[in-house]
Design an enzyme around this catalytic site. Structure first.
Site, PDB file in Angstrom:
ATOM      1  N   LYS A  17     -40.691  89.738  58.921  1.00 16.58           N
ATOM      2  CA  LYS A  17     -41.168  88.645  59.787  1.00 16.58           C
ATOM      3  C   LYS A  17     -40.525  88.817  61.147  1.00 16.58           C
ATOM      4  O   LYS A  17     -39.316  89.065  61.233  1.00 16.58           O
ATOM      5  CB  LYS A  17     -40.741  87.303  59.171  1.00 16.58           C
ATOM      6  CG  LYS A  17     -41.524  86.115  59.649  1.00 16.58           C
ATOM      7  CD  LYS A  17     -42.877  86.049  58.984  1.00 16.58           C
ATOM      8  CE  LYS A  17     -43.455  84.643  58.909  1.00 16.58           C
ATOM      9  NZ  LYS A  17     -44.715  84.649  58.144  1.00 16.58           N
ATOM     10  N   THR A  63     -43.182  87.052  53.455  1.00 19.94           N
ATOM     11  CA  THR A  63     -42.570  86.991  54.787  1.00 19.94           C
ATOM     12  C   THR A  63     -42.282  85.532  55.157  1.00 19.94           C
ATOM     13  O   THR A  63     -41.377  85.239  55.932  1.00 19.94           O
ATOM     14  CB  THR A  63     -43.440  87.685  55.857  1.00 19.94           C
ATOM     15  OG1 THR A  63     -44.616  86.928  56.079  1.00 19.94           O
ATOM     16  CG2 THR A  63     -43.784  89.107  55.459  1.00 19.94           C
ATOM     17  N   ASP A  64     -43.045  84.605  54.584  1.00 24.38           N
ATOM     18  CA  ASP A  64     -42.773  83.183  54.809  1.00 24.38           C
ATOM     19  C   ASP A  64     -41.403  82.790  54.235  1.00 24.38           C
ATOM     20  O   ASP A  64     -40.676  81.988  54.814  1.00 24.38           O
ATOM     21  CB  ASP A  64     -43.886  82.329  54.174  1.00 24.38           C
ATOM     22  CG  ASP A  64     -43.772  80.888  54.595  1.00 24.38           C
ATOM     23  OD1 ASP A  64     -43.944  80.608  55.797  1.00 24.38           O
ATOM     24  OD2 ASP A  64     -43.459  80.025  53.745  1.00 24.38           O
ATOM     25  N   ARG A 182     -28.447 103.460 101.142  1.00 19.31           N
ATOM     26  CA  ARG A 182     -29.632 102.783 100.606  1.00 19.31           C
ATOM     27  C   ARG A 182     -29.177 101.644  99.724  1.00 19.31           C
ATOM     28  O   ARG A 182     -27.994 101.533  99.398  1.00 19.31           O
ATOM     29  CB  ARG A 182     -30.511 103.769  99.817  1.00 19.31           C
ATOM     30  CG  ARG A 182     -29.838 104.304  98.566  1.00 19.31           C
ATOM     31  CD  ARG A 182     -30.776 105.145  97.686  1.00 19.31           C
ATOM     32  NE  ARG A 182     -30.103 105.526  96.446  1.00 19.31           N
ATOM     33  CZ  ARG A 182     -30.692 106.178  95.452  1.00 19.31           C
ATOM     34  NH1 ARG A 182     -31.951 106.551  95.545  1.00 19.31           N
ATOM     35  NH2 ARG A 182     -30.024 106.473  94.357  1.00 19.31           N
ATOM     36  N   VAL A 237     -28.552 107.347  90.562  1.00 16.83           N
ATOM     37  CA  VAL A 237     -28.549 106.465  89.392  1.00 16.83           C
ATOM     38  C   VAL A 237     -27.968 107.229  88.202  1.00 16.83           C
ATOM     39  O   VAL A 237     -27.193 106.684  87.407  1.00 16.83           O
ATOM     40  CB  VAL A 237     -29.989 105.975  89.071  1.00 16.83           C
ATOM     41  CG1 VAL A 237     -30.009 105.173  87.777  1.00 16.83           C
ATOM     42  CG2 VAL A 237     -30.540 105.159  90.221  1.00 16.83           C
ATOM     43  N   GLN A 238     -28.318 108.531  88.111  1.00 13.37           N
ATOM     44  CA  GLN A 238     -27.848 109.344  86.996  1.00 13.37           C
ATOM     45  C   GLN A 238     -26.321 109.323  86.921  1.00 13.37           C
ATOM     46  O   GLN A 238     -25.727 109.157  85.850  1.00 13.37           O
ATOM     47  CB  GLN A 238     -28.327 110.806  87.151  1.00 13.37           C
ATOM     48  CG  GLN A 238     -29.798 111.035  86.840  1.00 13.37           C
ATOM     49  CD  GLN A 238     -30.732 110.812  88.025  1.00 13.37           C
ATOM     50  OE1 GLN A 238     -30.424 110.095  88.971  1.00 13.37           O
ATOM     51  NE2 GLN A 238     -31.913 111.427  87.966  1.00 13.37           N
ATOM     52  N   HIS A 266     -36.953 100.212  93.613  1.00  7.96           N
ATOM     53  CA  HIS A 266     -36.869 100.604  95.024  1.00  7.96           C
ATOM     54  C   HIS A 266     -36.994  99.425  95.980  1.00  7.96           C
ATOM     55  O   HIS A 266     -37.859  98.556  95.814  1.00  7.96           O
ATOM     56  CB  HIS A 266     -37.962 101.633  95.339  1.00  7.96           C
ATOM     57  CG  HIS A 266     -37.951 102.814  94.412  1.00  7.96           C
ATOM     58  ND1 HIS A 266     -36.863 103.658  94.276  1.00  7.96           N
ATOM     59  CD2 HIS A 266     -38.883 103.287  93.539  1.00  7.96           C
ATOM     60  CE1 HIS A 266     -37.138 104.599  93.383  1.00  7.96           C
ATOM     61  NE2 HIS A 266     -38.355 104.391  92.917  1.00  7.96           N
TER      62      HIS A 266
HETATM   63  O1  LIG Z   1     -30.754 108.011  92.042  1.00  9.61           O
HETATM   64  C1  LIG Z   1     -31.850 108.588  92.099  1.00  9.61           C
HETATM   65  N1  LIG Z   1     -32.193 109.496  91.139  1.00  9.61           N
HETATM   66  C2  LIG Z   1     -33.382 110.165  91.149  1.00  9.61           C
HETATM   67  O2  LIG Z   1     -33.655 111.004  90.247  1.00  9.61           O
HETATM   68  C3  LIG Z   1     -34.257 109.878  92.215  1.00  9.61           C
HETATM   69  N2  LIG Z   1     -35.494 110.335  92.536  1.00  9.61           N
HETATM   70  C4  LIG Z   1     -35.866 109.701  93.676  1.00  9.61           C
HETATM   71  O3  LIG Z   1     -36.984 109.856  94.275  1.00  9.61           O
HETATM   72  N3  LIG Z   1     -34.894 108.836  94.086  1.00  9.61           N
HETATM   73  C5  LIG Z   1     -33.882 108.940  93.190  1.00  9.61           C
HETATM   74  N4  LIG Z   1     -32.685 108.313  93.116  1.00  9.61           N
END
Ligand SMILES: O=c1[nH]c(=O)c2[nH]c(=O)[nH]c2[nH]1
Length: 309
Positions: A17, A63-64, A182, A237-238, A266
């Site tokens: 459920k 499931t009830d 940024r 970001v990675q 973005h």
């Molecule tokens: O931090 C980022 N990783 C990306 O892989 C990526 N690709 C992108 O266009 N901008 C960014 N920024």
């Protein structure tokens, strides 16, 4: 999934459920209300082949009935407990109460009701809703073995500077300029696996996993933002994601693996020009167009070598 061989066919099945919603209030002697709101999903694994093949439901837990069990167990919990502990109680119940059930998976999403402060004082019984959600998934087998994963979702975070992205592959399709300045915005979804393998090894403190949740959230945010004065530079970001995952594994020995999903949301520079006026708006790290699509999607898992995630 339970697997069965059927005349050369393979059947995988479970039944359960989902979206069972429950709120539980506890009232303390001092006159305080404690409150949780949970959305519960249950999946049971059992040998109920006759239901599929012969229309014979004699081995089916309705499931009830599963839905009712959520309310019965919520009632039975005399003291406040974490979503993890409630998930474990339910999953353990289904595997121990029904001889047919070999394993149970219980998922819970907790709504972040936070106590309000009125005139700087915590209110007795007033709450307001926060944004991010605490999640958990407990898998319990009849043997008493367990797998416990907790997480967070909808954790929206943004920093206005100390982020860049440069040195990436540049070819005839590339338009994005290198930048060391940024905005960085994301909505973090994280899940982490605890290393407890048996019901009996789970910490007895019924609020242990709530504390852990708050601590993990704290470490994720600290690593994302850096120190209050000056922050920390993010080259991608990675990179930020990796450092966040590492920080969690370094800090908490009972967490064996972390999975992070961090969309790159973005905020586009605004530049507006006309023939007559080439700089109606000239971007100077000040006016942005917030977007939600398309967004970058970056996710990774980090685990200790011996992890089972
Ligand atoms: O931090 C980022 N990783 C990306 O892989 C990526 N690709 C992108 O266009 N901008 C960014 N920024």
């Amino acid at each position: 999934m339970g697997k069965d061989d059927l005349d050369g066919f393979n059947l995988e099945q479970s039944h359960g459920k989902e979206r069972v919603r429950v709120a539980r209030v506890w009232r303390t002697k001092e006159g305080f209300s404690l409150l949780v709101e949970w959305k519960v999903a249950i999946a049971l694994f059992s040998d109920c082949l006759p239901a599929y093949v012969n229309g014979d439901n004699s081995d089916i837990v309705a499931t009830d009935t599963m839905k009712n069990t959520v309310y019965v167990k919520a009632k039975e919990c005399a003291e406040q407990l974490s979503a993890e502990n409630f998930a474990i109680i339910l999953a353990h119940h289904f595997t121990s109460y029904y001889k047919q059930v070999t394993a149970a998976v219980v998922k819970i999403v907790e709504k972040p009701w936070e106590r309000v402060h009125v005139i700087n004082k915590p209110h007795d019984h007033g709450f307001k809703l926060g944004s991010e959600r605490h999640t958990t998934e407990a898998t319990v087998k009849k043997s008493g073995s367990i797998k416990l994963v907790s997480g967070i979702k909808r954790l929206s975070v943004l920093k206005t500077t100390m982020s860049g992205f440069e040195g990436f592959i540049r070819d005839e399709y590339t338009a994005l300029p290198d930048t060391r300045e940024r905005m960085l915005a994301t909505e973090v979804t994280a899940s982490w696996s605890y290393s407890y393998e048996t019901l009996s090894s789970i910490p007895t403190d019924q609020l242990y996993f709530n504390e852990r949740y708050l601590e993990v959230k704290g470490v994720l945010m600290e690593t994302f933002f850096g120190p209050p004065k000056g922050g920390v530079y993010s080259p991608s970001v990675q990179s930020t994601l990796y450092h966040m995952a590492r920080a969690v594994l370094n800090r908490f020995p009972d967490i064996s693996a972390v999975k992070l999903k961090m969309p790159n949301i973005h905020f586009l520079p605004v530049n507006i020009s006309s023939k007559e006026n080439p700089s109606i708006v000239k971007f100077a790290d000040d006016v942005y167009l917030p977007t939600d699509e398309p967004h970058g999607s970056i996710e990774a898992s980090l685990s200790r070598f011996w992890s089972r995630m």
